[in-house]
Design a protein around this motif. Structure first.
Motif, PDB file in Angstrom:
ATOM      1  N   PRO A   9      47.621 -28.534 -50.662  1.00  0.00           N
ATOM      2  CA  PRO A   9      47.560 -28.630 -52.129  1.00  0.00           C
ATOM      3  C   PRO A   9      48.972 -28.707 -52.697  1.00  0.00           C
ATOM      4  O   PRO A   9      49.942 -28.319 -52.035  1.00  0.00           O
ATOM      5  N   CYS A  56      48.131 -34.971 -49.707  1.00  0.00           N
ATOM      6  CA  CYS A  56      48.157 -33.965 -50.770  1.00  0.00           C
ATOM      7  C   CYS A  56      47.431 -34.524 -51.983  1.00  0.00           C
ATOM      8  O   CYS A  56      46.961 -35.660 -51.978  1.00  0.00           O
ATOM      9  N   ASP A  57      47.311 -33.728 -53.013  1.00  0.00           N
ATOM     10  CA  ASP A  57      46.857 -34.200 -54.314  1.00  0.00           C
ATOM     11  C   ASP A  57      48.059 -34.817 -55.030  1.00  0.00           C
ATOM     12  O   ASP A  57      49.204 -34.453 -54.762  1.00  0.00           O
ATOM     13  N   SER A 114      40.998 -25.456 -46.081  1.00  0.00           N
ATOM     14  CA  SER A 114      42.390 -25.809 -46.339  1.00  0.00           C
ATOM     15  C   SER A 114      43.302 -25.099 -45.347  1.00  0.00           C
ATOM     16  O   SER A 114      43.336 -23.861 -45.296  1.00  0.00           O
ATOM     17  N   ILE A 143      45.796 -24.747 -59.861  1.00  0.00           N
ATOM     18  CA  ILE A 143      44.347 -24.882 -59.946  1.00  0.00           C
ATOM     19  C   ILE A 143      43.942 -24.389 -61.346  1.00  0.00           C
ATOM     20  O   ILE A 143      44.499 -23.396 -61.838  1.00  0.00           O
ATOM     21  N   LYS A 149      37.416 -32.006 -55.536  1.00  0.00           N
ATOM     22  CA  LYS A 149      38.399 -33.005 -55.146  1.00  0.00           C
ATOM     23  C   LYS A 149      39.189 -32.532 -53.917  1.00  0.00           C
ATOM     24  O   LYS A 149      39.482 -33.334 -53.010  1.00  0.00           O
ATOM     25  N   ILE A 150      39.516 -31.269 -53.873  1.00  0.00           N
ATOM     26  CA  ILE A 150      40.233 -30.730 -52.710  1.00  0.00           C
ATOM     27  C   ILE A 150      39.354 -30.817 -51.467  1.00  0.00           C
ATOM     28  O   ILE A 150      39.830 -31.164 -50.374  1.00  0.00           O
ATOM     29  N   ARG A 151      38.074 -30.522 -51.628  1.00  0.00           N
ATOM     30  CA  ARG A 151      37.139 -30.656 -50.501  1.00  0.00           C
ATOM     31  C   ARG A 151      37.148 -32.090 -49.965  1.00  0.00           C
ATOM     32  O   ARG A 151      37.185 -32.326 -48.754  1.00  0.00           O
ATOM     33  N   LEU A 156      39.859 -21.837 -51.376  1.00  0.00           N
ATOM     34  CA  LEU A 156      40.606 -22.833 -50.591  1.00  0.00           C
ATOM     35  C   LEU A 156      40.360 -22.649 -49.096  1.00  0.00           C
ATOM     36  O   LEU A 156      40.156 -23.624 -48.360  1.00  0.00           O
ATOM     37  N   ARG A 182      39.575 -34.279 -50.217  1.00  0.00           N
ATOM     38  CA  ARG A 182      40.851 -34.527 -49.542  1.00  0.00           C
ATOM     39  C   ARG A 182      40.843 -34.008 -48.118  1.00  0.00           C
ATOM     40  O   ARG A 182      41.283 -34.701 -47.183  1.00  0.00           O
ATOM     41  N   THR A 184      47.457 -31.477 -44.307  1.00  0.00           N
ATOM     42  CA  THR A 184      47.051 -31.687 -45.699  1.00  0.00           C
ATOM     43  C   THR A 184      47.286 -30.406 -46.483  1.00  0.00           C
ATOM     44  O   THR A 184      46.990 -29.312 -45.995  1.00  0.00           O
TER      45      THR A 184
END
Length: 354
Positions: free
Chosen positions: A7, A315-316, A54, A11, A337-339, A49, A341, A5
């Motif tokens: 990004p 990914c986003d 991440s 940001i 949102k990243i968390r 991140l 994912r 996964t």
């Protein structure tokens, strides 16, 4: 994590950096002071991140003026009245117009990468602009003494240099941002412009070895900016078969905001090259609601019905703030949102038993 996964790139900038950018534009802050603010924002972005788990990070594009114009910020030979990109909500972005040759980058993306690497214990990927996007700088009525053919030759050389410098600097992967692909079908529904974009990008990608191309990816989305898009209404089915002809080792495909993800996944499954991995978008940066890990998991499990798990990543959909002045999404929301994912990808891997 058995399902990779990553990004996409940008940001939202912290408020103090936005203030510094405004002060610099007004002549109240010198370049050195601005660079220090940007460096602090990069360090904070990467640290956050990593704290979220991440496995791969970016610098959040904290020092880029935009994902598209970083190579050409400030040089002579440009006028402000170039191609206009209209968005669904009525706002526009405008590219510069080239007025003279030869065309040369003023900034290469490895300058951002090497700063990010100084702050990261995780692998760093680097986003670069696809040469097809910069081909839009050349005016329709031409430039005296500098033909379009000469411009495209110079552009291909510069794009290759941009990618190669990042690979040589140790980028985990170099990601070509190709948001203009879907937009081209709105500008030219016949697909002729898209074909020319694919040809130009492949002319650059073919300069790299198989091993190098395994570390080069392509990102596609309908162009997120200020909570709007420029081409979400264009049928993905017209883009994806041609997009997947690009000689890249990875494809990052916006999917979370698609109305019919099953249709999109079926097309990807039919056309995905045998040696490529596809990262499906499981987070919609434009939606203000933060997805739950369970929603992310379910989106991945849907993708796994079409794609082999060993060739699947997440990914986003897009970067959260591709232009430095885009404040439509807060920094806290982006990280939340990243968390989701990252957590949802872990849940999906567990459900798939991999």
């Amino acid at each position: 994590m058995s399902i990779p996964t990553e990004p996409i790139g940008s940001i939202p900038r912290p408020s103090d950096l936005l203030d510094a950018l405004a002060a610099h534009a007004a002549g109240d802050l010198d370049a050195a002071a601005l660079a220090e603010r940007q460096r602090t924002a990069v360090a904070d972005t990467i640290a956050t991140l990593i704290s979220l788990g991440s496995p791969v990070v970016t610098d959040g594009e904290q020092a880029k003026p935009s994902f598209a114009t970083y190579p050409i910020a400030g040089p002579a030979g440009l006028a402000p009245d170039g191609a206009v990109i209209p968005f669904a909500d009525g706002h526009q972005r405008q590219l510069p117009r080239l007025t003279a040759g030869p065309f040369r980058y003023q900034v290469y993306a490895d300058s951002y990468l090497t700063v990010a690497q100084q702050h990261s214990t995780a692998p760093v990927k680097q986003a670069v602009i696809a040469p097809s996007a910069l081909s839009l700088l050349y005016p329709a009525d031409g430039i005296d003494g500098y033909s379009r053919a000469d411009f495209l030759a110079d552009l291909a050389d510069e794009a290759e240099k941009d990618i190669r410098r990042c690979l040589e600097a140790g980028a985990h992967l170099v990601q070509l941002d190709f948001t203009e692909g879907r937009l081209s079908l709105k500008l030219d529904p016949s697909g002729g412009v898209l074909d020319s974009f694919i040809e130009l990008n492949n002319a650059v990608l073919q300069r790299f070895s198989d091993a190098e191309r395994a570390r080069i990816g392509v990102h596609t989305c309908p162009g997120g900016d200020q909570d709007s898009t420029h081409s979400l209404d264009v049928d993905y089915a017209a883009l994806l078969p041609k997009l997947l002809q690009l000689r890249a080792g990875a494809f990052y495909v916006q999917l979370a905001s698609e109305a019919d993800p099953d249709k999109v996944l079926a097309i990807i499954a039919e056309h995905l090259p045998a040696d490529a991995r596809v990262f499906v978008g499981v987070i919609d940066p434009i939606d203000p609601r933060v997805e739950t890990p369970e929603e992310v998991r379910d989106r991945i499990l849907t993708a796994a019905r079409y794609l082999p798990a060993d060739r699947l990543g997440t990914c986003d959909d897009c970067g959260f703030a591709p232009f430095a002045d885009d404040t439509s999404t807060s920094r806290d929301t982006a990280f939340a949102k990243i968390r989701a994912r990252i957590a949802g990808t872990a849940l999906a891997a567990e459900a798939l038993g991999i």
